[in-house]
Motif scaffolding. Structure first.
Motif, PDB file in Angstrom:
ATOM      1  N   ALA A 163       0.819  -1.214   0.000  1.00  0.00           N
ATOM      2  CA  ALA A 163       0.000   0.000   0.000  1.00  0.00           C
ATOM      3  C   ALA A 163       0.847   1.257   0.000  1.00  0.00           C
ATOM      4  CB  ALA A 163      -0.927   0.002   1.215  1.00  0.00           C
ATOM      5  N   GLU A 164       2.017   1.188   0.607  1.00  0.00           N
ATOM      6  CA  GLU A 164       2.912   2.345   0.659  1.00  0.00           C
ATOM      7  C   GLU A 164       3.525   2.658  -0.700  1.00  0.00           C
ATOM      8  OE1 GLU A 164       5.497   2.702   4.207  1.00  0.00           O
ATOM      9  OE2 GLU A 164       4.743   0.712   4.739  1.00  0.00           O
ATOM     10  N   LEU A 165       3.482   1.699  -1.620  1.00  0.00           N
ATOM     11  CA  LEU A 165       4.130   1.864  -2.918  1.00  0.00           C
ATOM     12  C   LEU A 165       3.157   2.084  -4.064  1.00  0.00           C
ATOM     13  CD1 LEU A 165       6.714  -1.053  -2.533  1.00  0.00           C
ATOM     14  CD2 LEU A 165       7.165   1.396  -2.265  1.00  0.00           C
ATOM     15  N   ALA A 166       1.929   1.609  -3.918  1.00  0.00           N
ATOM     16  CA  ALA A 166       0.948   1.729  -4.991  1.00  0.00           C
ATOM     17  C   ALA A 166       0.601   3.192  -5.250  1.00  0.00           C
ATOM     18  CB  ALA A 166      -0.313   0.949  -4.631  1.00  0.00           C
ATOM     19  N   ASP A 167       0.166   3.473  -6.465  1.00  0.00           N
ATOM     20  CA  ASP A 167      -0.243   4.841  -6.796  1.00  0.00           C
ATOM     21  C   ASP A 167      -1.553   5.206  -6.106  1.00  0.00           C
ATOM     22  OD1 ASP A 167       1.789   5.787  -8.885  1.00  0.00           O
ATOM     23  OD2 ASP A 167       1.225   3.814  -9.647  1.00  0.00           O
ATOM     24  N   ARG A 168      -2.398   4.225  -5.910  1.00  0.00           N
ATOM     25  CA  ARG A 168      -3.593   4.424  -5.079  1.00  0.00           C
ATOM     26  C   ARG A 168      -3.947   3.101  -4.435  1.00  0.00           C
ATOM     27  NH1 ARG A 168      -8.486   6.438  -8.219  1.00  0.00           N
ATOM     28  NH2 ARG A 168      -7.114   8.252  -8.401  1.00  0.00           N
ATOM     29  N   THR A 169      -4.276   3.144  -3.154  1.00  0.00           N
ATOM     30  CA  THR A 169      -4.648   1.937  -2.424  1.00  0.00           C
ATOM     31  C   THR A 169      -6.106   2.017  -2.012  1.00  0.00           C
ATOM     32  OG1 THR A 169      -2.437   1.448  -1.577  1.00  0.00           O
ATOM     33  CG2 THR A 169      -4.290   0.645  -0.285  1.00  0.00           C
ATOM     34  N   TYR A 170      -6.819   0.915  -2.213  1.00  0.00           N
ATOM     35  CA  TYR A 170      -8.184   0.758  -1.728  1.00  0.00           C
ATOM     36  C   TYR A 170      -8.128  -0.188  -0.529  1.00  0.00           C
ATOM     37  CZ  TYR A 170      -9.513   2.963  -6.083  1.00  0.00           C
ATOM     38  OH  TYR A 170      -9.644   3.855  -7.128  1.00  0.00           O
ATOM     39  N   ALA A 171      -8.696   0.248   0.587  1.00  0.00           N
ATOM     40  CA  ALA A 171      -8.524  -0.494   1.840  1.00  0.00           C
ATOM     41  C   ALA A 171      -9.861  -0.873   2.461  1.00  0.00           C
ATOM     42  CB  ALA A 171      -7.721   0.342   2.831  1.00  0.00           C
ATOM     43  N   THR A 172      -9.895  -2.090   2.996  1.00  0.00           N
ATOM     44  CA  THR A 172     -11.067  -2.568   3.722  1.00  0.00           C
ATOM     45  C   THR A 172     -10.589  -3.365   4.921  1.00  0.00           C
ATOM     46  OG1 THR A 172     -13.219  -3.675   3.437  1.00  0.00           O
ATOM     47  CG2 THR A 172     -11.305  -4.744   2.437  1.00  0.00           C
ATOM     48  N   GLY A 173     -11.527  -3.895   5.714  1.00  0.00           N
ATOM     49  CA  GLY A 173     -11.143  -4.715   6.865  1.00  0.00           C
ATOM     50  C   GLY A 173     -10.300  -3.953   7.869  1.00  0.00           C
ATOM     51  N   ALA A 174      -9.186  -4.554   8.279  1.00  0.00           N
ATOM     52  CA  ALA A 174      -8.297  -3.941   9.271  1.00  0.00           C
ATOM     53  C   ALA A 174      -7.319  -2.952   8.660  1.00  0.00           C
ATOM     54  CB  ALA A 174      -7.521  -5.036  10.007  1.00  0.00           C
ATOM     55  N   LEU A 175      -7.213  -2.949   7.325  1.00  0.00           N
ATOM     56  CA  LEU A 175      -6.171  -2.145   6.687  1.00  0.00           C
ATOM     57  C   LEU A 175      -6.312  -0.639   6.894  1.00  0.00           C
ATOM     58  CD1 LEU A 175      -3.590  -2.220   5.021  1.00  0.00           C
ATOM     59  CD2 LEU A 175      -5.001  -2.276   2.949  1.00  0.00           C
ATOM     60  N   PRO A 176      -7.508  -0.050   6.848  1.00  0.00           N
ATOM     61  CA  PRO A 176      -7.588   1.397   7.051  1.00  0.00           C
ATOM     62  C   PRO A 176      -6.937   1.877   8.345  1.00  0.00           C
ATOM     63  CG  PRO A 176      -9.649   0.615   6.142  1.00  0.00           C
ATOM     64  CD  PRO A 176      -8.836  -0.609   6.470  1.00  0.00           C
ATOM     65  N   ASP A 177      -7.187   1.192   9.453  1.00  0.00           N
ATOM     66  CA  ASP A 177      -6.596   1.609  10.730  1.00  0.00           C
ATOM     67  C   ASP A 177      -5.076   1.498  10.692  1.00  0.00           C
ATOM     68  OD1 ASP A 177      -9.082   2.146  11.784  1.00  0.00           O
ATOM     69  OD2 ASP A 177      -9.258   0.216  12.820  1.00  0.00           O
ATOM     70  N   ILE A 178      -4.579   0.442  10.053  1.00  0.00           N
ATOM     71  CA  ILE A 178      -3.130   0.259   9.955  1.00  0.00           C
ATOM     72  C   ILE A 178      -2.504   1.378   9.126  1.00  0.00           C
ATOM     73  CG2 ILE A 178      -1.295  -1.262   9.096  1.00  0.00           C
ATOM     74  CD1 ILE A 178      -3.245  -3.612   9.607  1.00  0.00           C
ATOM     75  N   LEU A 179      -3.156   1.726   8.026  1.00  0.00           N
ATOM     76  CA  LEU A 179      -2.619   2.778   7.169  1.00  0.00           C
ATOM     77  C   LEU A 179      -2.733   4.145   7.828  1.00  0.00           C
ATOM     78  CD1 LEU A 179      -3.812   1.642   3.619  1.00  0.00           C
ATOM     79  CD2 LEU A 179      -1.631   1.222   4.771  1.00  0.00           C
ATOM     80  N   ASP A 180      -3.767   4.341   8.635  1.00  0.00           N
ATOM     81  CA  ASP A 180      -3.874   5.595   9.390  1.00  0.00           C
ATOM     82  C   ASP A 180      -2.673   5.760  10.315  1.00  0.00           C
ATOM     83  OD1 ASP A 180      -6.254   6.413   8.241  1.00  0.00           O
ATOM     84  OD2 ASP A 180      -7.511   5.555   9.822  1.00  0.00           O
ATOM     85  N   GLU A 181      -2.290   4.674  10.965  1.00  0.00           N
ATOM     86  CA  GLU A 181      -1.140   4.731  11.872  1.00  0.00           C
ATOM     87  C   GLU A 181       0.152   5.029  11.124  1.00  0.00           C
ATOM     88  OE1 GLU A 181      -0.903   1.156  14.114  1.00  0.00           O
ATOM     89  OE2 GLU A 181      -2.806   1.460  15.164  1.00  0.00           O
ATOM     90  N   LYS A 182       0.216   4.589   9.875  1.00  0.00           N
ATOM     91  CA  LYS A 182       1.409   4.807   9.059  1.00  0.00           C
ATOM     92  C   LYS A 182       1.349   6.103   8.256  1.00  0.00           C
ATOM     93  CE  LYS A 182       3.075   0.098   8.249  1.00  0.00           C
ATOM     94  NZ  LYS A 182       3.595  -0.812   7.186  1.00  0.00           N
TER      95      LYS A 182
END
Length: 217
Positions: free
Chosen positions: A173-192
């Motif tokens: 997700a850190e490398l993609a031009d755009r990431t679509y997130a569901t499940g637990a991923l949004p919270d993880i990406l918020d922290e990052k």
């Protein structure tokens, strides 16, 4: 004309249930305790999966039946075809195993979908993982390094979109031009502090890409 690709995780993103839960629920109740240890950091991801997949002890026909019973986001077949019709390439990028992903791709009638995942084979009434530590995408923790795959794809494509749902997906997700997130991923990406577009099902992604002009409305 821009060359673009859409890359999606499988378990929990395309599928509605992780295959390891299918195994634990049906054949390996001890896996629940192992799952807790994994989540507490006592087991690597790939070691946890290898243990679960090697604890089925059923004929291959039964395993295949279980694989094809995994619920999948109903939007996926149409979404993949729309991506391809719009000139994009579709990839599946999973830290699970291609042993159960490829049959589902075929069952859904999808064509020209490339799967990047850990190799799995049927042996001794179980799914055995065959991971090459010398492969360019090898990861000691996950078996496959999802970020390495995205890096390579970005060398080939002008735009790479990615969709995922859990911790292993935070790295690509850190490398993609755009990431679509569901499940637990949004919270993880918020922290990052990594940007993303939240989605519930693939029709949500299709609508976003259509608004951008990437897919026809």
């Amino acid at each position: 004309m821009e060359k673009w690709a859409f890359v999606s995780d499988f378990d929990g993103t395309i599928s509605k249930k992780d295959f390891y839960w299918q195994v634990i629920d049906n054949y390996f109740p001890e896996g629940r305790e192992l799952y807790t240890k994994w989540k507490n950091g006592e087991w690597n991801d790939i070691d946890f999966l290898a243990k679960v997949f090697a604890s089925i002890n059923r004929k291959e026909e039964q395993i295949t039946e279980d694989i094809l019973s995994i619920p999948v986001d109903e939007d996926v077949p149409d979404f993949v075809r729309r991506v391809q019709q719009a000139g994009g390439d579709f990839y599946i990028l999973s830290a699970g195993t291609d042993y159960y992903i490829r049959p589902i791709v075929n069952y859904l009638g999808l064509e020209q979908v490339t799967v990047f995942s850990n190799k799995g084979v049927f042996r001794d009434q179980n799914i055995q993982l065959e991971i090459d530590p010398n492969h360019w995408s090898y990861s000691e923790r996950y078996g496959i390094d999802k970020a390495a795959v995205i890096r390579r794809l970005k060398e080939e494509y002008d735009i790479v979109y990615f969709a995922g749902d859990s911790e292993p997906d935070s790295h690509p997700a850190e490398l993609a031009d755009r990431t679509y997130a569901t499940g637990a991923l949004p919270d993880i990406l918020d922290e990052k502090s990594v940007s993303y577009v939240r989605f519930r099902r693939f029709n949500d992604i299709a609508a976003d890409l259509a608004a951008e002009g990437r897919l026809p409305k």
